[in-house]
Scaffold this active site. Structure first.
Site, short mmCIF file in Angstrom:
data_model
loop_
_atom_site.label_atom_id
_atom_site.label_comp_id
_atom_site.label_asym_id
_atom_site.label_seq_id
_atom_site.Cartn_x
_atom_site.Cartn_y
_atom_site.Cartn_z
CD GLU A 100 32.57 -29.81 -14.35
OE1 GLU A 100 33.78 -29.64 -14.22
OE2 GLU A 100 31.75 -29.53 -13.46
CB CYS A 339 23.60 -27.03 -7.02
SG CYS A 339 22.35 -28.27 -7.01
N1 SAH Z 1 20.32 -22.54 -15.53
C1 SAH Z 1 19.39 -23.36 -14.80
C2 SAH Z 1 19.94 -24.71 -14.38
C3 SAH Z 1 21.34 -24.81 -13.82
S1 SAH Z 1 21.74 -24.66 -12.14
C4 SAH Z 1 18.87 -22.60 -13.60
O1 SAH Z 1 19.36 -21.52 -13.32
O2 SAH Z 1 17.93 -23.07 -12.97
C5 SAH Z 1 20.71 -25.67 -11.17
C6 SAH Z 1 20.41 -25.02 -9.81
O3 SAH Z 1 21.60 -24.88 -9.01
C7 SAH Z 1 19.84 -23.62 -9.97
O4 SAH Z 1 18.74 -23.44 -9.12
C8 SAH Z 1 21.01 -22.77 -9.55
O5 SAH Z 1 20.61 -21.50 -9.16
C9 SAH Z 1 21.61 -23.60 -8.43
N2 SAH Z 1 22.96 -23.14 -8.06
C10 SAH Z 1 23.85 -22.51 -8.83
N3 SAH Z 1 24.98 -22.21 -8.13
C11 SAH Z 1 24.79 -22.70 -6.88
C12 SAH Z 1 25.59 -22.74 -5.69
N4 SAH Z 1 26.82 -22.22 -5.66
N5 SAH Z 1 25.06 -23.33 -4.61
C13 SAH Z 1 23.81 -23.89 -4.63
N6 SAH Z 1 23.02 -23.89 -5.72
C14 SAH Z 1 23.50 -23.29 -6.83
#
Ligand code: SAH
Length: 349
Positions: A100, A339
């Site tokens: 995605e 996110c």
């Molecule tokens: N693996 C990396 C990048 C991917 S996620 C990391 O962990 O940083 C990018 C961001 O989105 C991260 O800060 C992650 O924690 C956040 N994220 C993941 N799931 C989410 C959700 N359900 N709601 C809001 N942010 C989320």
């Protein structure tokens, strides 16, 4: 600044991902004049062609000879558009795997949220991608392709790229660094407009820092204490907060760039005033910036999104402690493109 890093050689040769010198060497090895390298660079990265056959400035006979040379572009499997104009793409890779990518337009910017892996092994409790398991790392061209795909679809230049789609970028450092170099040098996106987000892994922050890039570096902190962080991020068990923060300080020393911390706000779990006070204490004196992310709901978890008032109260406490904060807008929520909502229900089709 030029980012120098070899392109990993473990994938079949494709032209996408090669730098101008590499494209020039490639055309010369085919007996063509050097300037054809520049033409390839233009057509592949600026025009966004999908095959050599489309590059009409190249001699027809030579194009026919090269019919088997792959550019390395994905195919569009599905696209959905949210009411806020965010577009989510499901892209099919040459081995059938699906990833995605999200395109997020504003008046001034077009940001692409790219994946660095098919799925993700980190299994964070609040993230849909983590619930779907892990398949493999992406190759350089599979990362760059996502940016070109969004650029072509919007018919507009991409201004920013964030590595916040599927996957943990620091588990795929060689391809991520090579892709950053290509996005900077060949696609023409400024390094500071490229953001790598990581959950943080032992020794990997230093490894990434040593590439001395001037990109924006964001660390998913999400908690102000070790116990809460372990509950959200299983791998945190093997990477204690003091070590993570020491590694972030070292990152600042090596690169001269500040670190951003991402903090997901889960109502009643880590968004209370005492959490904000603990977070401010933890980051006191650290050259940083805190990006607050209100939780985007996913089916597999039962956390709640904080109210705007809770969010503001949390932010006020941080700002009173002189910590720079921003709040991430939840773009694409209605299309499950925000996110943490990227899941690719079938990673392979
Ligand atoms: N693996 C990396 C990048 C991917 S996620 C990391 O962990 O940083 C990018 C961001 O989105 C991260 O800060 C992650 O924690 C956040 N994220 C993941 N799931 C989410 C959700 N359900 N709601 C809001 N942010 C989320």
């Amino acid at each position: 600044m030029v980012i120098n890093n070899p392109v990993p050689t473990d994938s079949a040769e494709v032209l996408l991902g090669k730098s101008l010198p590499e494209l020039t060497a490639w055309v010369q090895a085919q007996g063509q004049p050097a300037y054809r390298g520049k033409q390839l660079q233009q057509w592949i990265y600026q025009q966004g062609v999908r095959s050599l056959a489309e590059i009409s400035v190249l001699p027809k006979a030579w194009r026919a000879e090269q019919a088997n040379v792959a550019l390395g572009r994905s195919t569009l499997h599905h696209r959905s558009v949210a009411p806020d104009k965010t577009r989510k793409y499901l892209l099919r890779l040459t081995d059938g795997m699906l990833i995605e990518t999200v395109g997020i337009p504003t008046a001034k910017r077009l940001t692409v949220c790219v994946s660095s892996q098919v799925g993700c092994p980190m299994a964070c409790d609040f993230c849909a991608t983590g619930k779907g398991g892990f398949r493999r790392n992406l190759a350089v061209h599979e990362i760059v392709d996502q940016v070109l795909t969004v650029q072509n679809d919007f018919e507009r230049r991409v201004s920013n790229v964030v590595f916040m789609g599927m996957g943990e970028p620091l588990l795929n450092i060689p391809a991520v660094v090579a892709a950053l170099r290509v996005l900077n040098q060949e696609v023409g996106i400024g390094q500071r407009s490229l953001t790598v987000s990581t959950v943080g892994l032992p020794d990997r922050i230093r490894e990434f820092a040593e590439h001395r890039l001037q990109v924006t570096f964001a660390v998913s902190l999400h908690a102000s204490n070790q116990a809460d962080r372990e509950q959200l991020i299983p791998s945190a068990r093997h990477y204690k907060l003091p070590q993570l923060l020491a590694d972030c300080r070292e990152y600042v020393e090596i690169t001269g760039r500040r670190v951003s911390f991402e903090y997901i706000l889960l109502a009643g779990f880590n968004d209370r005033p005492q959490d904000a006070i603990a977070l401010a204490k933890l980051l006191r004196g650290f050259q940083s910036h805190i990006n607050l992310i209100p939780y985007n709901p996913i089916d597999e978890a039962d956390y709640q999104r904080p109210t705007p008032a809770q969010l503001q109260a949390f932010r006020d406490i941080l700002e009173q402690s002189k910590l720079a904060t921003s709040v991430r807008q939840s773009r694409g929520l209605a299309a499950d493109a925000a996110c943490g909502q990227l899941r690719a229900s079938q990673l392979a089709s």
